[in-house]
Design a protein around this motif. Sequence first.
Motif, PDB file in Angstrom:
ATOM      1  N   HIS A  33     -10.080  13.382 -14.641  1.00 58.58           N
ATOM      2  CA  HIS A  33      -9.772  14.570 -13.974  1.00 58.58           C
ATOM      3  C   HIS A  33      -9.006  14.143 -12.610  1.00 58.58           C
ATOM      4  CE1 HIS A  33     -13.204  14.566 -11.544  1.00 58.58           C
ATOM      5  NE2 HIS A  33     -14.005  14.396 -12.620  1.00 58.58           N
ATOM      6  N   VAL A  34      -8.567  15.543 -11.913  1.00 56.35           N
ATOM      7  CA  VAL A  34      -7.845  15.346 -10.668  1.00 56.35           C
ATOM      8  C   VAL A  34      -8.530  14.575  -9.464  1.00 56.35           C
ATOM      9  CG1 VAL A  34      -8.457  17.833  -9.940  1.00 56.35           C
ATOM     10  CG2 VAL A  34      -6.332  16.765  -9.472  1.00 56.35           C
ATOM     11  N   ASP A  35      -9.815  14.810  -9.240  1.00 54.10           N
ATOM     12  CA  ASP A  35     -10.388  13.989  -8.198  1.00 54.10           C
ATOM     13  C   ASP A  35     -10.216  12.598  -8.341  1.00 54.10           C
ATOM     14  OD1 ASP A  35     -11.009  16.641  -7.112  1.00 54.10           O
ATOM     15  OD2 ASP A  35     -12.852  16.646  -7.986  1.00 54.10           O
ATOM     16  N   GLU A  36     -10.408  12.134  -9.397  1.00 50.33           N
ATOM     17  CA  GLU A  36     -10.268  10.735  -9.701  1.00 50.33           C
ATOM     18  C   GLU A  36      -9.312  10.168  -9.552  1.00 50.33           C
ATOM     19  OE1 GLU A  36     -12.071   9.580 -13.713  1.00 50.33           O
ATOM     20  OE2 GLU A  36     -13.185  11.478 -13.510  1.00 50.33           O
ATOM     21  N   ALA A  37      -8.186  10.988  -9.985  1.00 52.30           N
ATOM     22  CA  ALA A  37      -6.773  10.420  -9.828  1.00 52.30           C
ATOM     23  C   ALA A  37      -6.441  10.288  -8.052  1.00 52.30           C
ATOM     24  CB  ALA A  37      -5.759  11.302 -10.475  1.00 52.30           C
ATOM     25  N   TYR A  38      -6.940  11.220  -7.522  1.00 52.11           N
ATOM     26  CA  TYR A  38      -6.471  11.473  -5.852  1.00 52.11           C
ATOM     27  C   TYR A  38      -7.254  10.154  -5.162  1.00 52.11           C
ATOM     28  CZ  TYR A  38      -3.124  15.062  -6.098  1.00 52.11           C
ATOM     29  OH  TYR A  38      -2.050  15.870  -6.447  1.00 52.11           O
ATOM     30  N   ALA A  39      -8.544   9.999  -5.638  1.00 48.81           N
ATOM     31  CA  ALA A  39      -9.313   8.858  -5.330  1.00 48.81           C
ATOM     32  C   ALA A  39      -8.651   7.472  -5.380  1.00 48.81           C
ATOM     33  CB  ALA A  39     -10.495   8.742  -5.645  1.00 48.81           C
ATOM     34  N   LEU A  40      -8.333   7.429  -6.492  1.00 45.42           N
ATOM     35  CA  LEU A  40      -7.455   6.138  -6.669  1.00 45.42           C
ATOM     36  C   LEU A  40      -6.036   6.093  -6.195  1.00 45.42           C
ATOM     37  CD1 LEU A  40      -6.557   3.715  -8.699  1.00 45.42           C
ATOM     38  CD2 LEU A  40      -5.618   5.102 -10.224  1.00 45.42           C
ATOM     39  N   LEU A  41      -5.201   7.289  -5.789  1.00 45.91           N
ATOM     40  CA  LEU A  41      -3.914   7.107  -5.393  1.00 45.91           C
ATOM     41  C   LEU A  41      -4.029   7.183  -3.717  1.00 45.91           C
ATOM     42  CD1 LEU A  41      -2.116   9.847  -7.627  1.00 45.91           C
ATOM     43  CD2 LEU A  41      -1.890   7.573  -7.807  1.00 45.91           C
ATOM     44  N   GLU A  42      -5.079   7.507  -3.203  1.00 44.20           N
ATOM     45  CA  GLU A  42      -5.004   7.372  -1.761  1.00 44.20           C
ATOM     46  C   GLU A  42      -5.434   5.967  -1.358  1.00 44.20           C
ATOM     47  OE1 GLU A  42      -7.924   9.000   1.976  1.00 44.20           O
ATOM     48  OE2 GLU A  42      -7.229  10.343   0.400  1.00 44.20           O
ATOM     49  N   GLY A  43      -6.287   5.349  -2.208  1.00 43.68           N
ATOM     50  CA  GLY A  43      -6.591   3.999  -1.999  1.00 43.68           C
ATOM     51  C   GLY A  43      -5.218   3.098  -1.931  1.00 43.68           C
ATOM     52  N   VAL A  44      -4.650   3.163  -3.111  1.00 43.17           N
ATOM     53  CA  VAL A  44      -3.347   2.713  -3.171  1.00 43.17           C
ATOM     54  C   VAL A  44      -2.301   2.930  -1.987  1.00 43.17           C
ATOM     55  CG1 VAL A  44      -1.272   2.471  -4.651  1.00 43.17           C
ATOM     56  CG2 VAL A  44      -3.480   2.731  -5.772  1.00 43.17           C
ATOM     57  N   TYR A  45      -2.100   3.989  -1.745  1.00 43.11           N
ATOM     58  CA  TYR A  45      -1.351   4.439  -0.456  1.00 43.11           C
ATOM     59  C   TYR A  45      -1.748   3.969   0.589  1.00 43.11           C
ATOM     60  CZ  TYR A  45       1.535   7.161   2.669  1.00 43.11           C
ATOM     61  OH  TYR A  45       2.435   7.723   3.395  1.00 43.11           O
ATOM     62  N   ARG A  46      -3.007   3.873   0.961  1.00 36.57           N
ATOM     63  CA  ARG A  46      -3.284   3.319   2.390  1.00 36.57           C
ATOM     64  C   ARG A  46      -2.987   1.787   2.334  1.00 36.57           C
ATOM     65  NH1 ARG A  46      -7.144   5.869   5.301  1.00 36.57           N
ATOM     66  NH2 ARG A  46      -7.856   7.875   4.645  1.00 36.57           N
ATOM     67  N   GLY A  47      -3.023   1.039   1.237  1.00 35.42           N
ATOM     68  CA  GLY A  47      -2.859  -0.248   1.226  1.00 35.42           C
ATOM     69  C   GLY A  47      -1.266  -0.675   1.415  1.00 35.42           C
ATOM     70  N   LEU A  48      -0.505   0.337   0.965  1.00 30.27           N
ATOM     71  CA  LEU A  48       1.116   0.286   0.983  1.00 30.27           C
ATOM     72  C   LEU A  48       1.363   0.717   2.476  1.00 30.27           C
ATOM     73  CD1 LEU A  48       2.166   1.865  -2.303  1.00 30.27           C
ATOM     74  CD2 LEU A  48       2.265  -0.765  -1.536  1.00 30.27           C
ATOM     75  N   ALA A  49       0.739   1.771   3.008  1.00 37.10           N
ATOM     76  CA  ALA A  49       1.141   2.030   4.238  1.00 37.10           C
ATOM     77  C   ALA A  49       0.813   0.947   5.512  1.00 37.10           C
ATOM     78  CB  ALA A  49       0.337   3.526   4.643  1.00 37.10           C
ATOM     79  N   ALA A  50      -0.271   0.337   5.066  1.00 31.53           N
ATOM     80  CA  ALA A  50      -0.823  -0.634   5.926  1.00 31.53           C
ATOM     81  C   ALA A  50       0.367  -1.906   6.146  1.00 31.53           C
ATOM     82  CB  ALA A  50      -2.417  -1.280   5.487  1.00 31.53           C
ATOM     83  N   THR A  51       1.185  -1.896   5.287  1.00 37.64           N
ATOM     84  CA  THR A  51       2.171  -3.105   5.349  1.00 37.64           C
ATOM     85  C   THR A  51       3.235  -2.850   6.291  1.00 37.64           C
ATOM     86  OG1 THR A  51       3.656  -2.096   3.563  1.00 37.64           O
ATOM     87  CG2 THR A  51       1.891  -3.485   2.797  1.00 37.64           C
ATOM     88  N   GLY A  52       3.431  -1.661   6.706  1.00 34.45           N
ATOM     89  CA  GLY A  52       4.372  -1.380   7.731  1.00 34.45           C
ATOM     90  C   GLY A  52       5.804  -0.936   7.095  1.00 34.45           C
ATOM     91  N   SER A  53       5.616  -1.159   5.938  1.00 36.31           N
ATOM     92  CA  SER A  53       7.117  -0.759   5.070  1.00 36.31           C
ATOM     93  C   SER A  53       7.339   0.723   4.845  1.00 36.31           C
ATOM     94  CB  SER A  53       7.248  -1.746   3.974  1.00 36.31           C
ATOM     95  OG  SER A  53       6.865  -2.968   4.168  1.00 36.31           O
ATOM     96  N   PRO A  54       8.710   0.991   4.839  1.00 36.78           N
ATOM     97  CA  PRO A  54       8.699   2.570   4.321  1.00 36.78           C
ATOM     98  C   PRO A  54       8.146   2.453   2.968  1.00 36.78           C
ATOM     99  CG  PRO A  54      10.693   1.621   5.104  1.00 36.78           C
ATOM    100  CD  PRO A  54       9.857   0.394   4.915  1.00 36.78           C
ATOM    101  N   VAL A  55       7.443   3.776   2.753  1.00 34.38           N
ATOM    102  CA  VAL A  55       6.773   3.852   1.400  1.00 34.38           C
ATOM    103  C   VAL A  55       7.162   5.444   0.789  1.00 34.38           C
ATOM    104  CG1 VAL A  55       4.646   4.358   0.100  1.00 34.38           C
ATOM    105  CG2 VAL A  55       4.718   2.751   2.084  1.00 34.38           C
ATOM    106  N   PHE A  56       7.682   5.309  -0.149  1.00 31.38           N
ATOM    107  CA  PHE A  56       8.109   6.535  -0.999  1.00 31.38           C
ATOM    108  C   PHE A  56       7.266   6.982  -2.020  1.00 31.38           C
ATOM    109  CE2 PHE A  56      12.211   5.507   0.976  1.00 31.38           C
ATOM    110  CZ  PHE A  56      12.810   6.731   1.272  1.00 31.38           C
ATOM    111  N   LEU A  57       7.232   8.231  -2.361  1.00 34.75           N
ATOM    112  CA  LEU A  57       6.435   8.683  -3.336  1.00 34.75           C
ATOM    113  C   LEU A  57       7.397   9.341  -4.424  1.00 34.75           C
ATOM    114  CD1 LEU A  57       3.454  10.677  -1.526  1.00 34.75           C
ATOM    115  CD2 LEU A  57       3.526   8.384  -2.210  1.00 34.75           C
ATOM    116  N   ALA A  58       7.135   8.877  -5.595  1.00 39.62           N
ATOM    117  CA  ALA A  58       7.890   9.350  -6.775  1.00 39.62           C
ATOM    118  C   ALA A  58       7.061   9.622  -8.057  1.00 39.62           C
ATOM    119  CB  ALA A  58       9.242   8.438  -6.988  1.00 39.62           C
ATOM    120  N   GLY A  59       7.476  10.600  -8.777  1.00 44.22           N
ATOM    121  CA  GLY A  59       6.974  10.857 -10.025  1.00 44.22           C
ATOM    122  C   GLY A  59       7.719  11.602 -11.207  1.00 44.22           C
ATOM    123  N   ASP A  60       7.478  11.547 -12.185  1.00 49.65           N
ATOM    124  CA  ASP A  60       8.224  12.409 -13.103  1.00 49.65           C
ATOM    125  C   ASP A  60       6.967  13.313 -14.020  1.00 49.65           C
ATOM    126  OD1 ASP A  60       7.620  11.400 -16.256  1.00 49.65           O
ATOM    127  OD2 ASP A  60       7.491   9.988 -14.906  1.00 49.65           O
TER     128      ASP A  60
END
Length: 287
Positions: free
Chosen positions: A111-138
């Motif tokens: 369900h939704v809560d599990e998804a956002y826990a996963l996505l936030e963990g991924v996003y934090r790692g990408l943001a820590a690289t200092g590179s521009p991070v875009f979010l996209a989806g269909d």
Amino acid sequence: MAVTRLLLRLQPTSTRSAASVERVARDHPPAAPVPPALLRVAHMTTRSIGGRDVITLTPKQGTTGTQLLYTHGGCYVFPLLPVHWRIIATLMRESGATVTVPLYGLAPEHHVDEAYALLEGVYRGLAATGSPVFLAGDSAGGGLALGQALRYRDVGLPAPAGVVLISPWVDVTMANPDIRAVEPRDPMLGVAGFVAAGAWWANGADPRSPLVSPLYGRLDGLPPVSVHQGGRDILAPDALSLVSRLREAGNDVSLEYLPGAFHDYVGAPWTPEARATLRSIGRVLRA
């Protein structure tokens, strides 16, 4: 585009009813593997976060350093399909971005809560690289992309460089009265199946809560948002409503609206409309 619409009408539509969606949800097939053609042009790494696979693909040539976190569609009950890899491969080629694809858990088991826990963990790692991070989806993944932008703003994380929404599903209640008028012209989707899947995804939470249906969230203070939407899609009325609300909230918003296009039309690369849209998104990611 017209010929493809006709061919789509010959295919079974698993979202026409709650029962048809439930039949699919009983036995989730695995996510489609990364195709060999994509592996020839990209380096792949796979890691596990919270027991879920996260796939990252980096172009072997022409990489720009930009990061793209892509969430696939599928009504929250269908796995990542070959069409999603086609979209991802083209975006990578057009933008030079490194693409990260989390394989989030599907309803009704997840369900939704599990998804956002996963996505936030991924996003934090990408943001820590200092590179521009875009979010996209269909589709449903577009709802997750927008929901992430709302969440990260509210918890004080660095804002993404932008948000790209392709045929986004932003209200799981499907309450917009204009949707019923579109349904007979949609060759792919049915309202009843989407409502059932949305209820499973909410898992007892208010289906209008912003992380489930970001259309109802506070929409100010977001990064630039680009929306790409076809008119023969039951999700079109809410996508157009979202664009209006984003503009009213003072955001930088662009809309590409094709009245004759179907849901997730970018997954049909034999159409000139799909190719033009993917080139346009590539320019957004390069900028």
